[in-house]
Write an enzyme that holds these catalytic residues in place. Structure first.
Site, PDB file in Angstrom:
ATOM      1  N   GLY A 268       0.821  -1.219   0.000  1.00 26.24           N
ATOM      2  CA  GLY A 268       0.000   0.000   0.000  1.00 26.24           C
ATOM      3  C   GLY A 268       0.847   1.258   0.000  1.00 26.24           C
ATOM      4  N   CYS A 269       1.913   1.241   0.779  1.00 28.76           N
ATOM      5  CA  CYS A 269       2.783   2.419   0.885  1.00 28.76           C
ATOM      6  C   CYS A 269       3.549   2.642  -0.415  1.00 28.76           C
ATOM      7  CB  CYS A 269       3.740   2.266   2.057  1.00 28.76           C
ATOM      8  SG  CYS A 269       2.874   2.092   3.634  1.00 28.76           S
ATOM      9  N   THR A 270       3.936   1.546  -1.064  1.00 27.04           N
ATOM     10  CA  THR A 270       4.639   1.654  -2.341  1.00 27.04           C
ATOM     11  C   THR A 270       3.691   2.209  -3.400  1.00 27.04           C
ATOM     12  OG1 THR A 270       6.108  -0.171  -1.745  1.00 27.04           O
ATOM     13  CG2 THR A 270       5.946   0.362  -4.087  1.00 27.04           C
TER      14      THR A 270
ATOM     15  N   ALA B   8       3.192   5.938  -2.769  1.00 31.37           N
ATOM     16  CA  ALA B   8       4.394   6.684  -3.154  1.00 31.37           C
ATOM     17  C   ALA B   8       4.521   6.757  -4.681  1.00 31.37           C
ATOM     18  CB  ALA B   8       5.632   6.030  -2.539  1.00 31.37           C
TER      19      ALA B   8
END
Length: 172
Positions: free
Chosen positions: A63-65, A68
Protein backbone atom coordinates in the site's frame (compact mmCIF):
# COMPACT_ATOMS: atom_id res chain seq x y z
CA UNK A 1 -22.95 1.80 42.69
CA UNK A 2 -25.46 2.83 45.27
CA UNK A 3 -27.74 5.82 45.31
CA UNK A 4 -26.69 6.45 48.89
CA UNK A 5 -23.02 6.90 47.97
CA UNK A 6 -23.79 9.40 45.22
CA UNK A 7 -20.95 8.01 43.10
CA UNK A 8 -21.59 6.57 39.69
CA UNK A 9 -19.27 3.91 38.36
CA UNK A 10 -16.53 5.25 36.10
CA UNK A 11 -16.34 3.37 32.82
CA UNK A 12 -12.97 1.89 31.97
CA UNK A 13 -11.08 4.15 29.62
CA UNK A 14 -8.60 2.82 27.12
CA UNK A 15 -5.05 3.83 27.89
CA UNK A 16 -4.80 5.65 24.58
CA UNK A 17 -7.30 8.19 23.35
CA UNK A 18 -8.05 8.27 19.63
CA UNK A 19 -5.49 10.56 18.04
CA UNK A 20 -6.60 14.07 17.22
CA UNK A 21 -5.31 15.69 14.08
CA UNK A 22 -4.52 19.40 13.91
CA UNK A 23 -7.61 21.28 12.75
CA UNK A 24 -8.14 23.12 9.48
CA UNK A 25 -7.22 26.78 9.91
CA UNK A 26 -4.78 26.08 12.77
CA UNK A 27 -1.00 26.33 12.44
CA UNK A 28 0.62 23.08 11.33
CA UNK A 29 2.90 21.68 14.06
CA UNK A 30 6.50 22.52 13.18
CA UNK A 31 9.11 19.79 12.91
CA UNK A 32 12.65 19.04 11.84
CA UNK A 33 13.38 15.52 10.57
CA UNK A 34 16.14 13.70 8.67
CA UNK A 35 15.77 12.68 5.04
CA UNK A 36 17.21 9.71 3.21
CA UNK A 37 20.16 11.85 2.07
CA UNK A 38 20.99 12.76 5.66
CA UNK A 39 19.86 16.39 5.48
CA UNK A 40 17.41 17.95 7.92
CA UNK A 41 14.05 19.22 6.71
CA UNK A 42 11.89 21.60 8.72
CA UNK A 43 8.33 22.63 7.98
CA UNK A 44 9.38 26.28 8.09
CA UNK A 45 11.78 25.63 5.17
CA UNK A 46 8.70 25.52 2.95
CA UNK A 47 6.90 28.63 4.18
CA UNK A 48 5.30 30.32 1.18
CA UNK A 49 4.61 26.99 -0.58
CA UNK A 50 1.76 24.53 -0.51
CA UNK A 51 2.80 21.30 1.22
CA UNK A 52 1.31 17.84 0.94
CA UNK A 53 2.47 16.14 4.14
CA UNK A 54 1.56 12.49 4.08
CA UNK A 55 2.06 9.91 6.79
CA UNK A 56 2.37 6.23 5.90
CA UNK A 57 3.07 3.04 7.86
CA UNK A 58 6.16 1.45 6.32
CA UNK A 59 8.65 1.54 3.45
CA UNK A 60 8.58 -1.43 1.05
CA UNK A 61 4.99 -2.49 1.82
CA UNK A 62 2.42 -2.80 -0.98
CA UNK A 63 0.00 0.00 0.00
CA UNK A 64 2.78 2.42 0.89
CA UNK A 65 4.64 1.65 -2.34
CA UNK A 66 1.46 2.23 -4.39
CA UNK A 67 0.80 5.53 -2.62
CA UNK A 68 4.39 6.68 -3.15
CA UNK A 69 4.33 5.64 -6.83
CA UNK A 70 1.12 7.64 -7.38
CA UNK A 71 2.63 10.75 -5.79
CA UNK A 72 5.74 10.21 -7.94
CA UNK A 73 3.60 9.74 -11.07
CA UNK A 74 1.86 13.06 -10.35
CA UNK A 75 4.97 14.92 -9.16
CA UNK A 76 5.05 17.25 -12.21
CA UNK A 77 1.42 18.20 -11.57
CA UNK A 78 2.27 19.04 -7.95
CA UNK A 79 5.28 21.07 -9.11
CA UNK A 80 3.04 22.93 -11.57
CA UNK A 81 0.77 23.95 -8.68
CA UNK A 82 3.77 25.02 -6.60
CA UNK A 83 3.21 22.20 -4.08
CA UNK A 84 5.85 20.10 -2.35
CA UNK A 85 5.31 16.48 -1.29
CA UNK A 86 6.80 15.26 1.98
CA UNK A 87 6.28 11.70 3.21
CA UNK A 88 6.72 10.70 6.86
CA UNK A 89 7.03 7.28 8.48
CA UNK A 90 8.77 5.83 11.52
CA UNK A 91 11.34 4.13 9.26
CA UNK A 92 14.99 5.20 9.47
CA UNK A 93 16.62 7.66 7.09
CA UNK A 94 18.60 4.73 5.61
CA UNK A 95 15.38 2.80 4.95
CA UNK A 96 13.96 5.88 3.18
CA UNK A 97 17.13 6.19 1.10
CA UNK A 98 16.87 2.54 0.03
CA UNK A 99 13.12 2.84 -0.64
CA UNK A 100 13.54 5.97 -2.80
CA UNK A 101 16.40 4.35 -4.68
CA UNK A 102 14.56 1.07 -5.33
CA UNK A 103 11.24 2.74 -6.25
CA UNK A 104 12.60 5.77 -8.15
CA UNK A 105 11.07 8.35 -5.81
CA UNK A 106 12.17 11.96 -6.29
CA UNK A 107 10.49 13.62 -3.33
CA UNK A 108 11.58 13.73 0.29
CA UNK A 109 10.73 11.01 2.77
CA UNK A 110 11.29 12.03 6.38
CA UNK A 111 12.40 9.72 9.18
CA UNK A 112 10.33 9.94 12.39
CA UNK A 113 11.74 6.92 14.29
CA UNK A 114 10.44 8.06 17.70
CA UNK A 115 7.00 8.86 16.17
CA UNK A 116 7.13 12.34 17.71
CA UNK A 117 5.96 14.20 14.60
CA UNK A 118 3.45 11.47 13.75
CA UNK A 119 2.06 11.95 17.27
CA UNK A 120 1.92 15.76 16.87
CA UNK A 121 -0.20 15.20 13.75
CA UNK A 122 -2.50 12.64 15.42
CA UNK A 123 -1.17 10.05 13.00
CA UNK A 124 0.10 7.19 15.14
CA UNK A 125 -1.29 3.68 15.29
CA UNK A 126 -0.27 0.62 17.21
CA UNK A 127 0.47 -2.39 15.03
CA UNK A 128 1.35 -5.57 16.90
CA UNK A 129 2.93 -3.55 19.71
CA UNK A 130 4.90 -1.35 17.31
CA UNK A 131 4.17 2.34 16.75
CA UNK A 132 3.64 3.12 13.08
CA UNK A 133 2.43 6.23 11.28
CA UNK A 134 -1.25 6.03 10.34
CA UNK A 135 -2.15 6.74 6.71
CA UNK A 136 -3.20 10.39 7.03
CA UNK A 137 -2.44 13.38 4.79
CA UNK A 138 -2.41 17.11 5.47
CA UNK A 139 -2.43 19.93 2.95
CA UNK A 140 -0.64 22.90 4.49
CA UNK A 141 -1.11 26.33 2.96
CA UNK A 142 1.69 28.86 2.25
CA UNK A 143 1.01 30.52 5.63
CA UNK A 144 1.81 27.27 7.45
CA UNK A 145 -1.81 26.47 8.35
CA UNK A 146 -3.66 23.20 7.92
CA UNK A 147 -5.89 23.60 4.85
CA UNK A 148 -7.23 20.03 4.51
CA UNK A 149 -7.04 16.80 6.52
CA UNK A 150 -7.45 13.26 5.18
CA UNK A 151 -7.64 10.34 7.57
CA UNK A 152 -7.60 6.63 6.82
CA UNK A 153 -6.39 7.28 3.28
CA UNK A 154 -6.91 4.67 0.54
CA UNK A 155 -3.65 4.68 -1.46
CA UNK A 156 -5.07 3.83 -4.91
CA UNK A 157 -6.76 7.15 -5.78
CA UNK A 158 -5.42 9.43 -3.06
CA UNK A 159 -3.00 11.46 -5.17
CA UNK A 160 -5.72 12.37 -7.70
CA UNK A 161 -8.02 13.50 -4.87
CA UNK A 162 -5.27 15.61 -3.30
CA UNK A 163 -4.56 17.30 -6.65
CA UNK A 164 -8.28 18.11 -7.10
CA UNK A 165 -8.56 19.51 -3.58
CA UNK A 166 -5.33 21.48 -3.95
CA UNK A 167 -6.70 23.13 -7.11
CA UNK A 168 -9.90 24.09 -5.19
CA UNK A 169 -7.97 25.38 -2.18
CA UNK A 170 -5.74 27.54 -4.37
CA UNK A 171 -8.79 29.22 -5.94
CA UNK A 172 -9.96 30.49 -2.54
Amino acid sequence: WSAASGFAPVPCMAATQPPTQPEVGKPAPDFSLSTGDGSQVSLKDYRGKWIVLYFYPKDFTSGCTMEAHNFQRDLAKYSDTGAVILGVSVDTAQSHKDFCSKEGLNFKLLADPDARVSTDYGSVMDYKGQKLAARNTFIINPDGEIAKVYTGVKPADHSEQVLKDLAELKKN
